[in-house]
Design an enzyme around this catalytic site. Structure first.
Site, PDB file in Angstrom:
ATOM      1  N   ARG A  33      -3.176   5.000  -2.141  1.00 52.78           N
ATOM      2  CA  ARG A  33      -3.045   3.665  -1.554  1.00 52.78           C
ATOM      3  C   ARG A  33      -2.784   2.585  -2.602  1.00 52.78           C
ATOM      4  O   ARG A  33      -1.946   1.700  -2.412  1.00 52.78           O
ATOM      5  CB  ARG A  33      -4.331   3.334  -0.785  1.00 52.78           C
ATOM      6  CG  ARG A  33      -4.500   1.876  -0.375  1.00 52.78           C
ATOM      7  CD  ARG A  33      -5.878   1.666   0.223  1.00 52.78           C
ATOM      8  NE  ARG A  33      -6.245   0.267   0.366  1.00 52.78           N
ATOM      9  CZ  ARG A  33      -6.186  -0.414   1.493  1.00 52.78           C
ATOM     10  NH1 ARG A  33      -5.727   0.159   2.589  1.00 52.78           N
ATOM     11  NH2 ARG A  33      -6.564  -1.683   1.549  1.00 52.78           N
ATOM     12  N   GLU A  79       1.262  -5.091  10.922  1.00 56.13           N
ATOM     13  CA  GLU A  79       0.883  -3.673  10.907  1.00 56.13           C
ATOM     14  C   GLU A  79       1.767  -2.947  11.905  1.00 56.13           C
ATOM     15  O   GLU A  79       1.709  -3.215  13.110  1.00 56.13           O
ATOM     16  CB  GLU A  79      -0.598  -3.503  11.283  1.00 56.13           C
ATOM     17  CG  GLU A  79      -1.582  -4.186  10.343  1.00 56.13           C
ATOM     18  CD  GLU A  79      -1.850  -3.385   9.084  1.00 56.13           C
ATOM     19  OE1 GLU A  79      -1.348  -2.235   8.989  1.00 56.13           O
ATOM     20  OE2 GLU A  79      -2.555  -3.896   8.204  1.00 56.13           O
ATOM     21  N   HIS A 114       0.862  -1.187   0.000  1.00 53.42           N
ATOM     22  CA  HIS A 114       0.000   0.000   0.000  1.00 53.42           C
ATOM     23  C   HIS A 114       0.895   1.231   0.000  1.00 53.42           C
ATOM     24  O   HIS A 114       1.743   1.398   0.879  1.00 53.42           O
ATOM     25  CB  HIS A 114      -0.931  -0.004   1.203  1.00 53.42           C
ATOM     26  CG  HIS A 114      -2.001  -1.050   1.121  1.00 53.42           C
ATOM     27  ND1 HIS A 114      -2.519  -1.677   2.226  1.00 53.42           N
ATOM     28  CD2 HIS A 114      -2.628  -1.592   0.043  1.00 53.42           C
ATOM     29  CE1 HIS A 114      -3.450  -2.556   1.836  1.00 53.42           C
ATOM     30  NE2 HIS A 114      -3.523  -2.515   0.518  1.00 53.42           N
ATOM     31  N   HIS A 163       2.946  -3.641   6.761  1.00 55.62           N
ATOM     32  CA  HIS A 163       1.985  -2.565   6.502  1.00 55.62           C
ATOM     33  C   HIS A 163       2.006  -1.600   7.682  1.00 55.62           C
ATOM     34  O   HIS A 163       2.747  -1.765   8.644  1.00 55.62           O
ATOM     35  CB  HIS A 163       0.571  -3.134   6.337  1.00 55.62           C
ATOM     36  CG  HIS A 163       0.373  -3.934   5.093  1.00 55.62           C
ATOM     37  ND1 HIS A 163      -0.156  -3.409   3.940  1.00 55.62           N
ATOM     38  CD2 HIS A 163       0.623  -5.246   4.819  1.00 55.62           C
ATOM     39  CE1 HIS A 163      -0.226  -4.339   3.005  1.00 55.62           C
ATOM     40  NE2 HIS A 163       0.245  -5.469   3.517  1.00 55.62           N
ATOM     41  N   ARG A 202      -5.713  -6.884  -2.164  1.00 50.99           N
ATOM     42  CA  ARG A 202      -7.041  -7.498  -2.282  1.00 50.99           C
ATOM     43  C   ARG A 202      -7.132  -8.286  -3.594  1.00 50.99           C
ATOM     44  O   ARG A 202      -8.208  -8.747  -3.955  1.00 50.99           O
ATOM     45  CB  ARG A 202      -8.138  -6.420  -2.277  1.00 50.99           C
ATOM     46  CG  ARG A 202      -8.227  -5.618  -0.991  1.00 50.99           C
ATOM     47  CD  ARG A 202      -8.654  -6.468   0.198  1.00 50.99           C
ATOM     48  NE  ARG A 202      -8.762  -5.662   1.403  1.00 50.99           N
ATOM     49  CZ  ARG A 202      -7.778  -5.460   2.255  1.00 50.99           C
ATOM     50  NH1 ARG A 202      -6.579  -5.993   2.019  1.00 50.99           N
ATOM     51  NH2 ARG A 202      -7.948  -4.729   3.341  1.00 50.99           N
ATOM     52  N   GLU A 260       1.927   3.923   2.994  1.00 55.05           N
ATOM     53  CA  GLU A 260       2.433   3.411   4.269  1.00 55.05           C
ATOM     54  C   GLU A 260       3.957   3.489   4.283  1.00 55.05           C
ATOM     55  O   GLU A 260       4.667   2.486   4.206  1.00 55.05           O
ATOM     56  CB  GLU A 260       1.913   1.990   4.485  1.00 55.05           C
ATOM     57  CG  GLU A 260       0.393   1.944   4.553  1.00 55.05           C
ATOM     58  CD  GLU A 260      -0.193   0.544   4.464  1.00 55.05           C
ATOM     59  OE1 GLU A 260       0.593  -0.433   4.449  1.00 55.05           O
ATOM     60  OE2 GLU A 260      -1.430   0.408   4.402  1.00 55.05           O
TER      61      GLU A 260
END
Length: 542
Positions: free
Chosen positions: A354, A499, A296, A423, A372, A299
């Site tokens: 993103r 994350e 992404h 992430h 995704r 990030e």
């Protein structure tokens, strides 16, 4: 008298040996570790004055945190996000959900309904306060530090974020300065033609190095023996003493007999037995640990952290026993930025971008969410079929070039045992599954134990707590994600999504001051995990 004479003889003999065979100078420690841009100026930046100065502004936009307590509230929030094409900063779940709301939609009926129905607080009152006024790519070109040499031993490189070209130059510099340890890896090319690059870090000793060692070890004890003589828990676990042919033994044939007979001739006593711990055993085809960030684009903390991990593995080799053992036994493949086009776009045009930059069926809504678009449980809940949505899963599985090239890379290698997709944000250490919340991995016990140990090691550095669990349990359902595919299809047992910092105070706009502490704690978690895998997987002879 005889005892005194013998002692004097021993002392004289040892002195002669020390003079004749002095310790070699460790040239490795004397190297200048500086960062020199390899191809400065070869950016993919559009240098048109009208476009490089056009940087998206977010005046008055707010990031709201909703406290979702039941399924009805969750469905209402999900429907509103889909209808208004809002930017989710955290995944939809029962719990806290962060949502960016533009000024133009702040007074709409849809937003008023969710703010009236679901308790919320303002996390960021004005997003523009955290975003530079002009393109960071342009700023970095104008900055005096853009042309200076970086000294990466003092961690100054990790005091600020860097654009795609600078990260590329960092990788090339590592390859140039440590050619026996670091190889450049190409994963593929993006829609806009950028190369997705990485580093392969492995301490495999070449045959010519072994020959050198044998020649030097044929007289008394090796000068380099202590380098591979690991102590502590690692050494104690090696019950067998299966020494490879690069290690000397005083009881073996050949060179060992020469040592034994020489010792006996000089002192008229049996040669003393020397206890030699089992060294690390470099593999011709080692198991690989693949680490990447930047799936992404916005990030930024991810690429910063994984480059720090690469630096620590490279500079720690032969200086830190634990790192040396791991680098000898595993191949670490580190890819700083997977979504290269999107990352470059965040530096040139829109800090909040993103997705990638591939065209979609709606010209004004380019970009597929690579995380995704992986081909396991593709297109389910937690993703969107709307090209204007930030979670757009694409027209078909692996339509996103970034997801396809990484999946192909893993399948082709056939030796990947661990995969970590970094992430931000939320401070989570997650395991499969996210696409199907009814499924539990067959290796769930090992995955959880490894993740919990990594989170504890991470916590011990700066006290940050990371929640450990499956994606479904710690966030919510998210279909088409990377670690579901790597585990279920790619057969990568230790697949994790992490994350990083923080928990929402700054979100994607984590300040520069957080880069180094985040990197240090994450490095501790990765080292723990790699060591856990080495100890747990006995069938790999580790």
């Amino acid at each position: 008298m005889r005892r005194t004479l013998t002692s004097a003889t021993v002392a004289l003999s040892c002195a002669v040996l020390c003079i004749a065979y002095p310790q070699p100078i460790d040239t490795f420690q004397q190297q200048q570790h500086t960062f020199t841009p390899a191809h400065h100026g070869q950016h993919f930046i559009n240098n048109n004055e009208d476009t490089i100065h056009t940087y998206a502004r977010f005046d008055g936009e707010q990031v709201l945190r909703f406290d979702v307590s039941n399924l009805a509230q969750l469905k209402l929030l999900q429907a509103t996000v889909e209808k208004e094409n809002l930017d989710l900063w955290s995944n939809l779940r029962i719990g806290t959900v962060d949502l960016r709301v533009p000024v133009s939609k702040m007074e709409t009926s849809s937003i008023k309904i969710i703010t009236d129905s679901i308790p919320s607080t303002i996390m960021i009152p004005d997003l523009q306060d955290l975003i530079p006024a002009q393109s960071p790519a342009l700023t970095s070109q104008q900055s005096p530090t853009a042309n200076e040499n970086w000294n990466f031993t003092d961690n100054s490189f990790w005091q600020q974020y860097h654009d795609f070209a600078t990260l590329n130059n960092f990788t090339e510099t590592m390859v140039q300065q440590y050619p026996d340890l670091v190889k450049r890896v190409s994963i593929g090319k993006t829609f806009e033609g950028r190369e997705v690059f990485g580093m392969s870090i492995h301490g495999f000793k070449k045959k010519k190095d072994k020959k050198k060692k044998k020649k030097r070890k044929s007289w008394f004890f090796s000068d380099e023996e202590d380098e591979d003589d690991y102590e502590g828990d690692d050494a104690d676990e090696q019950g067998d003493i299966d020494i490879d042919d690069a290690t000397v033994s005083t009881t073996s044939e050949g060179d060992g007999d020469i040592v034994s007979s020489w010792w006996s001739w000089l002192f008229n006593t049996p040669a003393p037995r020397r206890s030699i711990r089992k060294p690390s055993r470099p593999k011709k085809h080692p198991k690989a640990i693949v680490i990447h960030a930047g799936q992404h684009a916005r990030e930024w903390i991810g690429p910063a952290v994984v480059t720090y991990i690469a630096k620590e593995l490279i500079l720690g080799y032969r200086h830190n026993k634990k790192i040396t053992r791991l680098v000898d036994q595993f191949e670490f493949v580190i890819v700083p930025v997977l979504n290269a086009d999107g990352y470059a776009y965040t530096w040139e045009h829109n800090r909040m971008w993103r997705k990638n930059r591939q065209p979609t069926s709606i010209p004004l809504c380019p970009g597929i969410d690579p995380n995704r678009n992986w081909g396991y449980m593709y297109g389910g809940d937690g993703s969107s079929a709307n090209p204007c949505n930030e979670g757009y899963h694409g027209p078909k599985a692996f339509a996103a070039l970034e997801a396809k090239m990484m999946a192909d890379f893993i399948v082709k290698r056939k030796n990947v045992v661990s995969y970590i997709d970094f992430h931000s944000y939320s401070q989570l250490w997650m395991s499969p599954f996210g696409g199907d919340c009814s499924k539990i991995p067959k290796d769930d016990e090992d995955l959880m134990e490894g993740g919990m140990g990594a989170a504890k090691a991470l916590h011990d550095v700066h006290g940050k707590k990371f929640v450990v669990g499956s994606i479904c349990n710690v966030i919510y359902q998210a279909s088409g994600g990377s670690i579901d595919w790597t585990y279920a299809v790619g057969k990568v047992k230790y697949s994790y999504g992490v994350e990083l910092r923080d928990t929402g105070r700054y979100g994607f706009m984590l300040p520069d001051t957080e880069i180094l502490p985040s990197s240090e704690e994450t490095m501790a978690g990765v080292v723990y995990l790699a060591n856990f895998i080495r100890k747990r997987e006995k069938q790999w002879r580790y």
